[in-house]
Each structure stands twice: as C-alpha cells, then as structure tokens.
Write a protein that holds these residues in place. Structure first.
Motif, short mmCIF file in Angstrom:
data_model
loop_
_atom_site.label_atom_id
_atom_site.label_comp_id
_atom_site.label_asym_id
_atom_site.label_seq_id
_atom_site.Cartn_x
_atom_site.Cartn_y
_atom_site.Cartn_z
N HIS B 149 -6.03 -1.36 2.53
CA HIS B 149 -5.61 -2.74 2.78
C HIS B 149 -6.55 -3.72 2.08
O HIS B 149 -6.09 -4.71 1.47
N ALA B 150 -7.81 -3.46 2.14
CA ALA B 150 -8.80 -4.38 1.56
C ALA B 150 -8.66 -4.48 0.05
O ALA B 150 -8.93 -5.52 -0.54
N VAL B 151 -8.22 -3.40 -0.53
CA VAL B 151 -8.20 -3.28 -1.98
C VAL B 151 -6.94 -3.90 -2.60
O VAL B 151 -6.91 -4.22 -3.79
N GLU B 152 -5.94 -4.10 -1.78
CA GLU B 152 -4.66 -4.59 -2.30
C GLU B 152 -4.71 -6.05 -2.74
O GLU B 152 -5.41 -6.87 -2.14
N PHE B 153 -3.90 -6.35 -3.73
CA PHE B 153 -3.82 -7.73 -4.22
C PHE B 153 -3.25 -8.70 -3.19
O PHE B 153 -3.78 -9.83 -3.05
#
Lengths: 183, 183
Positions: B149-153
């Motif tokens: 989740h943190a990595v998503e745009f």
DNA sequence: ATTTCATAGAACGGAGCTGTTCAATGAAAG
DNA sequence: CTTTCATTGAACAGCTCCGTTCTATGAAAT
C-alpha cells in the motif's frame, strides 16, 4: 409519463456503473431504455439535468451510512472502528459506480460536480472521527491526514482489492496508523 | 528518417501526459508532431507499436530509482525510509503521466499492458522492503499489505495531494503504519 | 368526441475519428 | 544522374456520436 423518465435514468445509472459516465452516450442510454434518442432529449434537455437525475436515483438507492450514531460513541477507537467498518461495508455495495465515477471525474466536469455531495459526506465523517481523537492529539496534522486517507475510497480499493485484505483486517491496519499519531 | 519517428513518439508521449492515452488520437499526435496522419501510420502500423515506442521513450527519460543500493541497507527502518523517500521524489517527476496512465489503464487494455513493467518494479521494491522486516514479522500478511500500500502511486496521490502532507511527513506516517505490524 | 401530448420512427447536417489510397515533391543514396 | 523512398497534401468511405426537425401514432384527459 413518469415511468419513461425512470426507465431513462435507470438505464443511465446502469451504464454509468457498467462502463462509466465518460463512455456513456445518449444513444446508448436510449437503446438500453428501449426509447428513442429524441425522448431522452425531451426529458433531459441538458446533460446536467440527466446527471442530476442519475445522482438522485443512485444515492436514493444507496444511501450513505448514517453518521449520527457515531457521534454518540465516546471512545475514539470504538467510534473509528464502527465508522470505518460501516463505510467499508458500504463501499462493497457501491464499488462499481464509485470506481467509474471517481475515474471519470478527472475528465468529465459534470461527474466531478455530481460527486461533490459524496465528497462532502466523507469530509463530515472524517471530521467526526478526528473530533474524537482531537483532545489527546499531539500531531493534529498527521492525525487529520491519516483519517482522511483512511476514509477515502481509493484507500479501500488498495487494501481490499489489490492487497487482498479482509475488511476487518484493513480497518485494524488503518486504526493502527491513525492511533500512531496520538500518545 | 529517424528524427520524424522521434517527433511522433515525443508528440504521443506529450499528449499521453497532458490529456491521457484514452483521449489521445492519431490525428492529434500527427498534428502536434507537425506530420501527416499518414506518416504516423507508416512508422507505427499498429497502436501496439506506437505504445511500445512511447513506453521506451518515456521510461528512458524517467528511469525508476535504482533498488540495488537499498538492498545494502541492513536496518529495516533505514531501508524503508530511503526507498520510500526516493520513490516519492520520483513520483513527483512522473505525476502527470502516471495519473493519466493509471486512470486510463482501466479502459484501454494497451495502457494496462504498457504499465506492467512498472507494476513489476513496484513489486520488486515492496519485496525488498518486506524482506528487511520479515525475520521479526509477527503479522506477515499485514506487513505485506502495508508495504504494498505504501509503495503504490495512488497512496502517494492521496497523502501528498489530497491530504497535503510533505513527502517526509507522508513517509513518517507510512513507516509507522508498517512498523505497527512488527514487534 | 375531440383535443392534447408523449412517444415512435425516420431523416438531416455536422462533427471527429479511423484506415486506406492516390499523386506530387524532394532529398538522399546508388 | 537516376533511382529509391520518406513525406506531403488531398481525398475517400466508414463509423459513431451529436442536436434538431418532421410526421405519424396512440392513449389519456377534457
């Protein structure tokens, strides 16, 4: 006749949910409603009126979770869990429409306008949740951002769909994030 | 001539970033490139080849942050902060294109295909970050979901744009969420 | 019984896009 | 110098949509 009008708005809502407002054409609506294109124009001279009718129709069938009971919950954690759980259950039922509408809002101004009441509702929800934590909040900016983030539909989409979490688990995770901003 | 080909792909990339792939037409590309529509068809008989050329062009100009150095960072927190900070800085530079491409991926299959390498890259990044925490992870499912989740745009979009956080603050918030899943 | 009105059905011109074809130009390569 | 080939410019038929107009039908209201 009133029934014709409803068949048109229902067809429009159906298409908005299936292919999205951006791809929905008057011709498509008329065909699905089993009506002449002409008849659509009679009932809804402007796209604006058509969109307004769709909004009423859809939100009428899918009312937002009532926020009033949440205000009665004194415990911030309980209030948060209750609200998020209800909201996430609601998102399950309106997933298709919100997915399409939020996507197309960027390209179709009328869609963005139609979504404003919903956006306002989300802001209300967030405010109620923030209020509960506010007295003890040491990092109000972070708290506010975390709550607003938790409440958004794209966040639900990410956690539930792409990360595959169960709703209760997603609520747990976001609760932790939010509470990491308070002592 | 090679320069003509590049003017075409550059025009296409430009339009993809401005109005999105879904709204970009061959006619529009030709006009912006100062070229006959015909000429576009000669260089790119199929839309597929055009999209492929655009991808190469764009990713060539905007290479993803290198993940290799991150693997050398032993501390999970440091690794996470470093990677997220780099990624979020990168997102600032590709914001328009990613916004449009991710939005249109749902309606234009070719766009989704063009994004697969990027999606794969994000998965790699997430895996590297998860690896660092894995030994101590007591809730691996939550950990994995939180990192992805943190990595998503879209997460970046929400925190930075809609919630108005500074990148470092957003990284702090997400770090806390992720680390709430480990002892 | 007659009028009114919603709807059907068909057509129009206009717009924008598609993919293809043709002839003309011009420059670079042999 | 001549051939080759990329490019221009213009045109074509095709598709879908738009908003509007016309006539015809039929049912409900007066």
């Amino acid at each position: 006749m009133e029934t014709t009008r409803r068949r048109i708005t229902q067809a429009a809502v159906e298409l908005h949910g299936r292919i999205g407002p951006a791809q929905t054409t008057i011709a498509g609506i008329a065909e699905l409603a089993g009506v002449q294109r002409h008849t659509v124009y009679r009932h809804f001279p402007t796209e604006e009126e058509l969109f307004a009718a769709c909004s009423s129709e859809y939100w009428g069938d899918h009312p937002w979770p009532d926020v009033m009971p949440w205000k009665e919950i004194g415990s911030p954690s309980d209030r948060l869990t209750t609200a998020l759980t209800a909201l996430y259950g609601y998102y399950e039922t309106v997933e298709q429409m919100l997915t399409n509408a939020l996507r197309d809002a960027a390209t179709v101004p009328l869609v963005e306008r139609s979504l404003q009441p919903f956006t306002g509702y989300l802001d209300d929800v967030a405010a109620i949740l923030i209020d509960a934590y506010a007295p003890q909040a040491t990092e109000p900016v972070l708290l506010k951002a975390a709550v607003h983030h938790a409440v958004e539909f794209p966040t639900w989409q990410s956690l539930i769909h792409r990360q595959g979490l169960q709703p209760e688990v997603a609520v747990t995770l976001l609760t932790r994030m939010i509470e990491s901003t308070t002592p």
